[in-house]
Design a protein around this motif. Structure first.
Motif, PDB file in Angstrom:
ATOM      1  N   SER A   1       0.835  -1.196   0.000  1.00  0.00           N
ATOM      2  CA  SER A   1       0.000   0.000   0.000  1.00  0.00           C
ATOM      3  C   SER A   1       0.862   1.235   0.000  1.00  0.00           C
ATOM      4  CB  SER A   1      -0.886   0.024   1.236  1.00  0.00           C
ATOM      5  OG  SER A   1      -1.734  -1.091   1.225  1.00  0.00           O
ATOM      6  N   SER A   2       0.521   2.141  -0.841  1.00  0.00           N
ATOM      7  CA  SER A   2       1.244   3.406  -0.801  1.00  0.00           C
ATOM      8  C   SER A   2       0.560   4.299   0.216  1.00  0.00           C
ATOM      9  CB  SER A   2       1.210   4.057  -2.195  1.00  0.00           C
ATOM     10  OG  SER A   2      -0.045   4.633  -2.387  1.00  0.00           O
ATOM     11  N   LEU A   3       1.150   5.437   0.443  1.00  0.00           N
ATOM     12  CA  LEU A   3       0.577   6.359   1.419  1.00  0.00           C
ATOM     13  C   LEU A   3      -0.477   7.248   0.795  1.00  0.00           C
ATOM     14  CD1 LEU A   3       3.847   7.314   3.300  1.00  0.00           C
ATOM     15  CD2 LEU A   3       2.069   5.681   3.982  1.00  0.00           C
ATOM     16  N   ALA A   4      -0.687   7.064  -0.497  1.00  0.00           N
ATOM     17  CA  ALA A   4      -1.684   7.908  -1.145  1.00  0.00           C
ATOM     18  C   ALA A   4      -3.062   7.694  -0.519  1.00  0.00           C
ATOM     19  CB  ALA A   4      -1.745   7.596  -2.624  1.00  0.00           C
ATOM     20  N   ALA A   5      -3.785   8.740  -0.488  1.00  0.00           N
ATOM     21  CA  ALA A   5      -5.054   8.700   0.231  1.00  0.00           C
ATOM     22  C   ALA A   5      -6.114   7.872  -0.470  1.00  0.00           C
ATOM     23  CB  ALA A   5      -5.572  10.114   0.415  1.00  0.00           C
ATOM     24  N   GLN A   6      -6.105   7.846  -1.786  1.00  0.00           N
ATOM     25  CA  GLN A   6      -7.188   7.162  -2.467  1.00  0.00           C
ATOM     26  C   GLN A   6      -6.713   6.621  -3.802  1.00  0.00           C
ATOM     27  OE1 GLN A   6     -10.202   9.981  -3.553  1.00  0.00           O
ATOM     28  NE2 GLN A   6      -8.915  10.800  -5.149  1.00  0.00           N
ATOM     29  N   ALA A   7      -7.626   6.138  -4.521  1.00  0.00           N
ATOM     30  CA  ALA A   7      -7.470   5.660  -5.893  1.00  0.00           C
ATOM     31  C   ALA A   7      -7.437   4.155  -5.965  1.00  0.00           C
ATOM     32  CB  ALA A   7      -6.293   6.284  -6.591  1.00  0.00           C
ATOM     33  N   ALA A   8      -7.024   3.707  -7.128  1.00  0.00           N
ATOM     34  CA  ALA A   8      -7.380   2.351  -7.532  1.00  0.00           C
ATOM     35  C   ALA A   8      -6.353   1.309  -7.130  1.00  0.00           C
ATOM     36  CB  ALA A   8      -7.565   2.344  -9.038  1.00  0.00           C
ATOM     37  N   GLU A   9      -6.770   0.078  -7.401  1.00  0.00           N
ATOM     38  CA  GLU A   9      -5.888  -1.055  -7.167  1.00  0.00           C
ATOM     39  C   GLU A   9      -5.341  -1.489  -8.527  1.00  0.00           C
ATOM     40  OE1 GLU A   9      -6.885  -4.282  -4.194  1.00  0.00           O
ATOM     41  OE2 GLU A   9      -7.317  -5.292  -6.105  1.00  0.00           O
ATOM     42  N   LEU A  10      -4.047  -1.711  -8.589  1.00  0.00           N
ATOM     43  CA  LEU A  10      -3.424  -2.166  -9.829  1.00  0.00           C
ATOM     44  C   LEU A  10      -3.013  -3.625  -9.672  1.00  0.00           C
ATOM     45  CD1 LEU A  10      -2.083  -1.727 -12.641  1.00  0.00           C
ATOM     46  CD2 LEU A  10      -0.007  -1.055 -11.400  1.00  0.00           C
ATOM     47  N   THR A  11      -3.507  -4.453 -10.566  1.00  0.00           N
ATOM     48  CA  THR A  11      -3.133  -5.864 -10.561  1.00  0.00           C
ATOM     49  C   THR A  11      -2.191  -6.122 -11.721  1.00  0.00           C
ATOM     50  OG1 THR A  11      -5.263  -6.445  -9.618  1.00  0.00           O
ATOM     51  CG2 THR A  11      -4.014  -8.226 -10.658  1.00  0.00           C
ATOM     52  N   VAL A  12      -1.077  -6.746 -11.418  1.00  0.00           N
ATOM     53  CA  VAL A  12      -0.092  -7.054 -12.456  1.00  0.00           C
ATOM     54  C   VAL A  12       0.039  -8.572 -12.565  1.00  0.00           C
ATOM     55  CG1 VAL A  12       2.257  -6.671 -13.276  1.00  0.00           C
ATOM     56  CG2 VAL A  12       1.155  -4.940 -11.835  1.00  0.00           C
ATOM     57  N   ASP A  13      -0.394  -9.107 -13.680  1.00  0.00           N
ATOM     58  CA  ASP A  13      -0.237 -10.539 -13.933  1.00  0.00           C
ATOM     59  C   ASP A  13       1.110 -10.766 -14.604  1.00  0.00           C
ATOM     60  OD1 ASP A  13      -2.732 -11.196 -12.951  1.00  0.00           O
ATOM     61  OD2 ASP A  13      -3.716 -10.968 -14.904  1.00  0.00           O
ATOM     62  N   ILE A  14       1.927 -11.563 -13.953  1.00  0.00           N
ATOM     63  CA  ILE A  14       3.239 -11.864 -14.526  1.00  0.00           C
ATOM     64  C   ILE A  14       3.154 -13.216 -15.226  1.00  0.00           C
ATOM     65  CG2 ILE A  14       5.694 -12.220 -14.070  1.00  0.00           C
ATOM     66  CD1 ILE A  14       4.768  -9.402 -13.442  1.00  0.00           C
ATOM     67  N   ALA A  15       3.355 -13.204 -16.525  1.00  0.00           N
ATOM     68  CA  ALA A  15       3.303 -14.441 -17.313  1.00  0.00           C
ATOM     69  C   ALA A  15       4.694 -14.765 -17.856  1.00  0.00           C
ATOM     70  CB  ALA A  15       2.322 -14.269 -18.467  1.00  0.00           C
ATOM     71  N   GLY A  16       4.813 -15.946 -18.397  1.00  0.00           N
ATOM     72  CA  GLY A  16       6.065 -16.327 -19.030  1.00  0.00           C
ATOM     73  C   GLY A  16       7.112 -16.848 -18.072  1.00  0.00           C
ATOM     74  N   ILE A  17       6.716 -17.199 -16.872  1.00  0.00           N
ATOM     75  CA  ILE A  17       7.668 -17.787 -15.932  1.00  0.00           C
ATOM     76  C   ILE A  17       7.884 -19.241 -16.345  1.00  0.00           C
ATOM     77  CG2 ILE A  17       8.078 -18.443 -13.521  1.00  0.00           C
ATOM     78  CD1 ILE A  17       6.179 -16.091 -12.762  1.00  0.00           C
TER      79      ILE A  17
END
Lengths: 137, 498
Positions: A14-30
């Motif tokens: 979690s960042s300290l930013a007060a609001q906003a969205a959630e970012l999901t990063v799918d890592i492929a190619g492992i």
């Protein structure tokens, strides 16, 4: 600087930013269940050029697809470098001309014509949750 | 000391570590589909059609008599094999996956077999059933980003017998090790993590002390530099150094004298382009440069300017008082790479461009002046009697063009005496594409040129490839022994004999 931002035990950061969205990063190619995945997020050209990560994730590789979530991300433009630290030396190994010899990838999975500028890797995060995929093969 | 110097340079490059890491992606860009050739292929295109499978051992008897000295020897050739997958064809000759042909010589004939080198690229693309990466000069549909050059290393250019194995080399990555007997791929050469994937040219040269010199052109990273390597006779790294170039260029081969390494830089600056090849911009007005590098210090000791030209290959070179004498195959410009090879299916391009001529540079180390003596014959793939390497010599061998050939395509073997200017040739006919000749010195001989010439050729008229063996002093008289397979092979680049 970079290491301070790495929370080894945390799955989501979690960042300290007060609001906003959630970012999901799918890592492929492992392809190898070894070492750690690093996902490094930059929020500006200058941050990327000076290698000052805005946020970073580190986690053991236990399966061939990994999902990393950054919560409460401020709206704005970001760029991501993801890589797999196969030998656990806490860095992306490179040969003498700077070419990595461990798996890595960038946001937008670009076929670049030169240096990986922030512009080429840039993606926007707004007020709603956002998912991107990065291939590191 | 060298290492420290090197690390300093590395750090310099390291500032763009990831940046450099992306440079291979210059090979990737917006994909555009290439048409598949299935019909209307002119017969002269046969040598570039490619093959799709390994070729099992096949025996074919000699016509003529093979000299006893060559009985039991094995001749290898490397070149681009796989040119098309899933309806997509490479446009540039450089890009086909490496296919090694093995010709085992016996008294009575030749046993031929051919195998694809199992590079990372070949294995991955075989599994996918399609090309996945753009080539150095070819664009394919939906290309994956290339994360480093090794992922699309085709190992398709040359071969180096090494410690009982065979190295299959490309020019922008680490060589692969092959079994000489079975041609099985044994993995990449291990130069250590610092050199893994670093360009290593397809033209290493042995020195009189047994060590091996080579270089890798890394200009594609955006930093005009070469890596200079000195290897032990067993193929281990003895030393290496990063050497800045005065400008971006394309360097394929180099010359070695007793004291110096000589690099010829055609005026090919960097421009935007979708592929590696497209990024070279020929700029005639800048002229060419020659760099003379001291073998001991690995420093550039002379830099000379001369009229613009383009070079792939060098012949024998040596020092004569204050001059370095350099034999080479010189083109008036770079269209051979940027246009002819880039559109190899364009018959008109192939027969109309100006091929290389044998030439000799004289580099004056005191005045820094260069003189060029052009020889008469068109020649490429120069070879010479290696007993005279770095020593004054007169004889160069190569592919040539017969006088009555209506096309400017190499259809002959030529022997040139650079002192007298006289040459002799043997033509394989108007429908022949002739490949690099190798020189083997005769045992118990010491005069320059006493040896055998061995080469392959493709007769696209009869769709057969063959091997010919000449007495190197009597090339005009035709082969001592030859054989033609009942099938054809793709045209390749370089070979080796063991």
């Amino acid at each position: 600087m970079f290491k301070k931002l790495v929370f080894t035990s945390a799955f989501a950061i979690s960042s300290l930013a007060a609001q906003a969205a959630e970012l999901t990063v799918d890592i492929a190619g492992i392809t190898q269940l070894e070492g750690d995945i690093y996902v490094v997020l930059y929020d500006s050209v200058s941050a990327m050029e000076s290698n000052k990560a805005t946020l970073a994730y580190k986690g053991a590789v236990t399966k061939l697809q990994t999902t990393v979530t950054f919560s409460d991300l401020s709206a704005g433009d970001y760029a991501i470098l993801a890589y797999q630290d196969l030998d656990n030396n806490q860095k992306l190994n490179r040969n003498m001309i700077g070419i990595p010899n461990e798996p890595y990838g960038f946001s937008n999975n670009p076929r670049l014509m030169g240096p990986p500028s922030f512009d080429k890797l840039r993606f926007a995060v707004g007020d709603v949750d956002h998912t991107i995929q990065i291939s590191i093969d | 000391m060298l290492r420290r110097e090197f690390l300093k340079k590395s750090t310099y490059l390291g500032t763009c570590a990831i940046i450099a890491s992306q440079c291979p992606a210059v090979f990737g860009a917006n994909a555009k589909p290439q048409p598949s050739h299935s019909s209307a292929i002119q017969s002269s295109f046969l040598g570039w059609q490619g093959v799709t499978d390994n070729i099992d051992p096949h025996f074919e008897p000699w016509q003529g008599e093979l000299p006893v000295q060559l009985q039991g020897m094995t001749f290898f050739r490397n070149g681009p094999g796989m040119q098309e997958r899933a309806g997509q064809r490479y446009s540039h000759w450089f890009d086909g996956d490496g296919f090694v042909n093995q010709f085992k010589f016996s008294q009575h004939g030749v046993t031929h077999q051919g195998k694809f080198t199992q590079t990372q690229k070949f294995v991955e693309e075989s599994k996918a059933g399609r090309f996945l990466y753009n080539g150095a000069g070819s664009i394919i549909t939906n290309a994956k980003p290339a994360k480093n050059t090794q992922v699309f290393n085709t190992a398709n250019t040359a071969l180096l017998p090494m410690a009982g194995e065979l190295w299959a080399m490309w020019e922008a990555g680490t060589p692969y090790r092959l079994d000489q007997e079975t041609l099985a791929t044994k993995g990449q050469v291990d130069f250590g993590s610092e050199l893994n994937g670093v360009p290593f040219s397809a033209h290493p040269h042995a020195d009189s002390d047994g060590t091996i010199w080579n270089f890798g052109d890394i200009s594609f990273t955006g930093k005009p530099c070469i890596v200079v390597y000195q290897l032990t006779a067993q193929g281990g790294i003895k030393r290496y150094k990063l050497l800045p170039l005065p400008h971006h260029s394309y360097i394929h081969d180099f010359a070695v004298t007793e004291q110096y390494l000589i690099f010829y830089l055609p005026p090919m600056l960097q421009q935007l382009g979708e592929t590696y090849i497209e990024r070279f911009k020929w700029q005639k007005q800048l002229g060419s440069r020659v760099l003379v590098v001291d073998k001991h210090s690995l420093q550039v000791v002379n830099q000379m300017e001369l009229e613009a030209g383009f070079v792939f290959h060098f012949g024998n070179s040596w020092q004569q008082n204050n001059e370095l004498v350099v034999n080479l195959c010189l083109y008036p410009d770079a269209t051979v790479m940027t246009d002819v090879m880039a559109n190899i299916d364009n018959h008109q391009n192939r027969i109309a461009h100006e091929p290389a001529k044998a030439a000799q540079l004289r580099l004056n180390l005191v005045t820094n002046k260069v003189s060029i003596n052009w020889a008469e014959p068109y020649m490429e793939f120069l070879q010479f009697d290696k007993r005279f390497a770095a020593k004054s010599s007169a004889l160069q061998y190569g592919v040539g063009i017969s006088k009555n050939n209506p096309h400017k395509e190499f259809n002959a073997i030529t022997r040139l005496n650079t002192q007298s200017g006289q040459s002799q040739s043997y033509s394989f006919g108007d429908t022949a594409h002739v490949e690099e000749p190798l020189f083997i010195a005769k045992t118990n001989s010491n005069r320059e040129g006493q040896g055998y010439i061995i080469n392959t050729w493709l007769d696209y008229g009869s769709a057969k490839s063959g091997v010919a063996v000449f007495d190197a002093e009597k090339i005009g008289q035709g082969p001592l022994a030859s054989m033609q397979l009942p099938y054809h092979l793709p045209l390749g680049f370089h070979g080796a004999i063991v």
